[in-house]
Design a protein around this motif. Structure first.
Motif, PDB file in Angstrom:
ATOM      1  N   PHE A  86      -6.899   2.693  -2.991  1.00 58.37           N
ATOM      2  CA  PHE A  86      -7.602   2.138  -1.828  1.00 58.37           C
ATOM      3  C   PHE A  86      -8.186   3.275  -1.006  1.00 58.37           C
ATOM      4  O   PHE A  86      -7.452   4.037  -0.367  1.00 58.37           O
ATOM      5  CB  PHE A  86      -6.643   1.312  -0.968  1.00 58.37           C
TER       6      PHE A  86
ATOM      7  N   TYR B 193      -6.083 -10.959  -8.398  1.00 60.01           N
ATOM      8  CA  TYR B 193      -6.544  -9.684  -8.970  1.00 60.01           C
ATOM      9  C   TYR B 193      -7.207  -9.916 -10.327  1.00 60.01           C
ATOM     10  O   TYR B 193      -8.257  -9.348 -10.624  1.00 60.01           O
ATOM     11  CB  TYR B 193      -5.380  -8.719  -9.104  1.00 60.01           C
TER      12      TYR B 193
ATOM     13  N   LEU C 233       0.868  -1.185   0.000  1.00 62.52           N
ATOM     14  CA  LEU C 233       0.000   0.000   0.000  1.00 62.52           C
ATOM     15  C   LEU C 233       0.903   1.232   0.000  1.00 62.52           C
ATOM     16  O   LEU C 233       1.689   1.436   0.932  1.00 62.52           O
ATOM     17  CB  LEU C 233      -0.907   0.002   1.251  1.00 62.52           C
TER      18      LEU C 233
ATOM     19  N   GLU D  84       0.153   3.967 -12.994  1.00 59.12           N
ATOM     20  CA  GLU D  84      -1.146   3.272 -13.031  1.00 59.12           C
ATOM     21  C   GLU D  84      -1.252   2.321 -14.207  1.00 59.12           C
ATOM     22  O   GLU D  84      -2.156   1.496 -14.263  1.00 59.12           O
ATOM     23  CB  GLU D  84      -2.282   4.302 -13.047  1.00 59.12           C
TER      24      GLU D  84
ATOM     25  N   ALA E  46      -1.483  -1.264  -4.224  1.00 59.96           N
ATOM     26  CA  ALA E  46      -2.614  -0.328  -4.122  1.00 59.96           C
ATOM     27  C   ALA E  46      -2.070   1.002  -3.632  1.00 59.96           C
ATOM     28  O   ALA E  46      -1.033   1.051  -2.974  1.00 59.96           O
ATOM     29  CB  ALA E  46      -3.657  -0.861  -3.137  1.00 59.96           C
TER      30      ALA E  46
ATOM     31  N   GLY F 124      -5.243  -0.302  -8.119  1.00 59.05           N
ATOM     32  CA  GLY F 124      -6.228   0.759  -7.881  1.00 59.05           C
ATOM     33  C   GLY F 124      -5.936   1.597  -6.647  1.00 59.05           C
ATOM     34  O   GLY F 124      -4.944   1.404  -5.954  1.00 59.05           O
TER      35      GLY F 124
ATOM     36  N   SER G 149     -13.035   3.349  -3.392  1.00 60.29           N
ATOM     37  CA  SER G 149     -11.827   2.787  -4.009  1.00 60.29           C
ATOM     38  C   SER G 149     -12.047   2.618  -5.501  1.00 60.29           C
ATOM     39  O   SER G 149     -13.189   2.555  -5.964  1.00 60.29           O
ATOM     40  CB  SER G 149     -11.532   1.413  -3.393  1.00 60.29           C
TER      41      SER G 149
ATOM     42  N   ALA H 184      -8.924  -2.405  -5.626  1.00 65.87           N
ATOM     43  CA  ALA H 184      -8.037  -2.112  -4.491  1.00 65.87           C
ATOM     44  C   ALA H 184      -8.668  -2.525  -3.171  1.00 65.87           C
ATOM     45  O   ALA H 184      -8.026  -3.145  -2.322  1.00 65.87           O
ATOM     46  CB  ALA H 184      -7.707  -0.621  -4.474  1.00 65.87           C
ATOM     47  N   ASP H 185      -9.949  -2.227  -2.990  1.00 64.80           N
ATOM     48  CA  ASP H 185     -10.617  -2.518  -1.713  1.00 64.80           C
ATOM     49  C   ASP H 185     -10.614  -4.025  -1.466  1.00 64.80           C
ATOM     50  O   ASP H 185     -10.187  -4.500  -0.410  1.00 64.80           O
ATOM     51  CB  ASP H 185     -12.054  -1.989  -1.808  1.00 64.80           C
TER      52      ASP H 185
END
Ligand SMILES: Cc1ncc(Cn2nnc(CCOP(=O)(O)OP(=O)(O)O)c2C)c(N)n1
Ligand SMILES: [Mg+2]
Length: 542
Positions: free
Chosen positions: A261, A344, A215, A252, A241, A259, A266, A270-271
């Motif tokens: 978060f 993912y 993260l 990106e 994320a 993604g 989000s 990501a979430d």
């Protein structure tokens, strides 16, 4: 002529990489401004007021790594404190410089103008200590080199603002010339054994995990670790994320990007990925009330944190380990594990269908976003101001090379106008675009006149939804209403007889498309496009 305290400061600012200094003159700083202006590498940039001056310096520091804001005593500095607070919150080395009363005034108990009306002038310095990592007030010319060097070094190492107060009679006082600049800029490297031990322990810790996720937070960019972050992510092979304030700090289009978060707002997957992980490697992350959506989106697994100068994970803490050195060293120790990327591919949502409005359709938030998305290139630097522009900006997809600037920790409405101006002065090679609401624009609109004066071709997308809409969603009241302006006419008023700002109004999808074409070919100055949308057309209402 003689070398003075003002010359010393000018030389040091130039040596640490400042090329423009932002100023509002006042009789406590005029001699100092003369000395700064006399330096061949420094260009003086006047601002309409000290709030905008400090916010322009905040934006300049995002582009340049360090910036300088020069104001007069008390009436100037107290406004500049707000942009200084932003620099503190956003981890930017802004050098706030203020003129101050003559050193022989205190002992004579003189009541001076611009002060609170009593002979104790130390209140400004005391206040500055609270919003900087180092505050110095020069008592005698002989102390200037030591104190100026101390403040500049502190700011560069901590990536926080510093404060330098120079009495009006000392700016022109004789001073020695500065020594080698490496004494100020030389970084503090990691302690070797701490670095080795941290990487070894972290690699073992991660080896025991099946589904690690990285993260990325805003301090990753501020620590200058973007290259090492990619190196580490590719050695791990896991999902990456980003927190919203870190948007733009990891590419990106990278295959491991999953993604932004941000709880229920989000993007991509990501979430789901963050909640599926069994270990979270937080690089420069900041969990505040905004980034956790009111503490609802906090990862519920043990965290490994990689901060600017220390590393922690369950059962371990290692001090004096610099983020960039740690990431690049750990990259050589970890085992490749792309289990999260396999997951993912399963979780990744199909890209939403984006409706292309007909030309005569009234503008909507979604159509504005669709058209702004098409404006983004590798040369774009996109500023998004506090308000619904945050949500609209976060959802945009950054093409490779595009930059993104947001002020999510401080969150000062109107920040984007002066900040984008300061940034664009340092990056004339980039296409700076601003997404700003009508309420935010009204706070700092004067700085468009500096964009006119310095011929800075910034494109301002002003989203006019008739008021403080984000606040309406939080808690409505009479105070969320504002007087509407003719924004297009306002920016053209800044031209007077010698300016080239363009003000355009877009009520429909077609008018917006035409206005964007005009903006993209207008290089002589700023272009403001007022985009009118319904006040209920807000991202908080799905
Ligand atoms: C200096 C400062 N003063 C007050 C606030 C509180 N605030 N936060 N957002 C807003 C309204 C933003 O309105 P706009 O820019 O029009 O944005 P939207 O209508 O949400 O698109 C306020 C008044 C703030 N964030 N910063
Ligand atoms: Mg608004």
């Amino acid at each position: 002529g003689k070398f003075t305290v003002g010359d010393y400061l000018a030389e040091r600012l130039a040596q640490v990489g400042v090329r423009h200094h932002f100023v509002v003159p006042g009789d406590y700083n005029l001699i100092l401004l003369d000395k700064l202006q006399a330096h061949p590498d420094l260009k003086e940039v006047g601002c309409a007021n000290e709030l905008n001056c400090s916010l322009a310096a905040e934006g300049y520091a995002r582009a340049n790594g360090i910036s300088a804001c020069v104001v007069t005593y008390s009436v100037g500095a107290l406004s500049a404190f707000n942009g200084t607070g932003s620099a503190y919150a956003e981890n930017l080395p802004l050098v706030l410089i203020s003129g101050s009363p003559n050193t022989n005034d205190p002992s004579q108990y003189h009541i001076l103008h611009h002060t609170l009306g009593h002979p104790d002038y130390t209140y400004q310095y005391e206040m500055a200590k609270k919003i900087t990592c180092c505050a110095v007030a020069i008592p005698r010319a002989i102390d200037a080199p030591r104190l100026i060097d101390r403040a500049l070094r502190a700011a560069i190492l901590a990536r926080k603002p510093c404060y330098i107060e120079i009495p009006t009679n000392l700016a022109g006082a004789t001073c020695v010339r500065p020594g080698p600049i490496s004494a100020i800029t030389d970084p503090i490297t990691s302690d070797k054994s701490a670095l080795e031990a941290a990487a070894k322990c972290a690699a073992e810790y991660l080896d025991g995990k099946l589904k690690p996720v990285i993260l990325v937070g805003p301090k990753a960019g501020r620590a200058g670790s973007e290259k090492e972050l990619i190196e580490f992510a590719e050695a791990m092979g896991c999902a990456v994320a980003l927190q919203p304030a870190a948007k733009g700090m990891f590419p990106e289009d990278h295959k491991q990007f999953v993604g932004i978060f941000w709880g229920q707002v989000s993007s991509d997957a990501a979430d789901a990925m963050v909640h599926w992980a069994d270990a979270m490697i937080c690089v420069g992350a900041v969990f505040n009330d905004y980034s956790t959506v009111g503490w609802t989106a906090v990862p519920n697994i043990p965290l490994m944190t990689v901060d600017m100068d220390h590393v922690t994970f369950p059962g371990a803490h290692f001090s004096r380990v610099r983020m960039c050195e740690f990431l690049s060293h750990l990259a050589t120790q970890v085992t490749f594990n792309d289990s999260t990327m396999i997951e993912y591919k399963r979780l990744k949502p199909d890209p939403p269908h984006v409706h292309t409005a007909e030309r005569e359709e009234p503008l909507s938030r979604k159509e504005i976003s669709r058209q702004v998305q098409e404006m983004l290139t590798d040369k774009t630097s996109l500023f998004v101001d506090t308000g619904d522009s945050w949500f609209n900006g976060i959802q945009l997809k950054l093409p490779p090379g595009a930059k993104f600037e947001i002020e999510m920790q401080w969150g000062h409405i109107g920040w984007s106008i002066p900040a984008a101006f300061g940034y664009a002065l340092r990056h004339p090679d980039r296409h700076t675009i601003v997404l700003v609401g009508d309420g935010s624009f009204q706070v700092t609109a004067q700085e468009v006149s500096q964009m006119v004066r310095f011929k800075v071709p910034i494109t301002i997308m002003l989203i006019n939804n008739r008021g403080y809409t984000i606040e309406v969603e939080i808690h409505d009241g009479s105070y969320n209403k504002i007087k509407n302006w003719d924004y297009a006419m306002l920016v053209e008023a800044f031209n007077s007889t010698d300016g080239h700002a363009k003000g355009l109004l877009a009520n429909t999808a077609g008018e917006l498309a035409d206005a964007i074409k005009v903006a993209e070919s207008h290089k002589e100055g700023p272009t403001l496009i007022e985009c009118t949308i319904d006040q209920d057309d807000c991202s908080m209402l799905k």
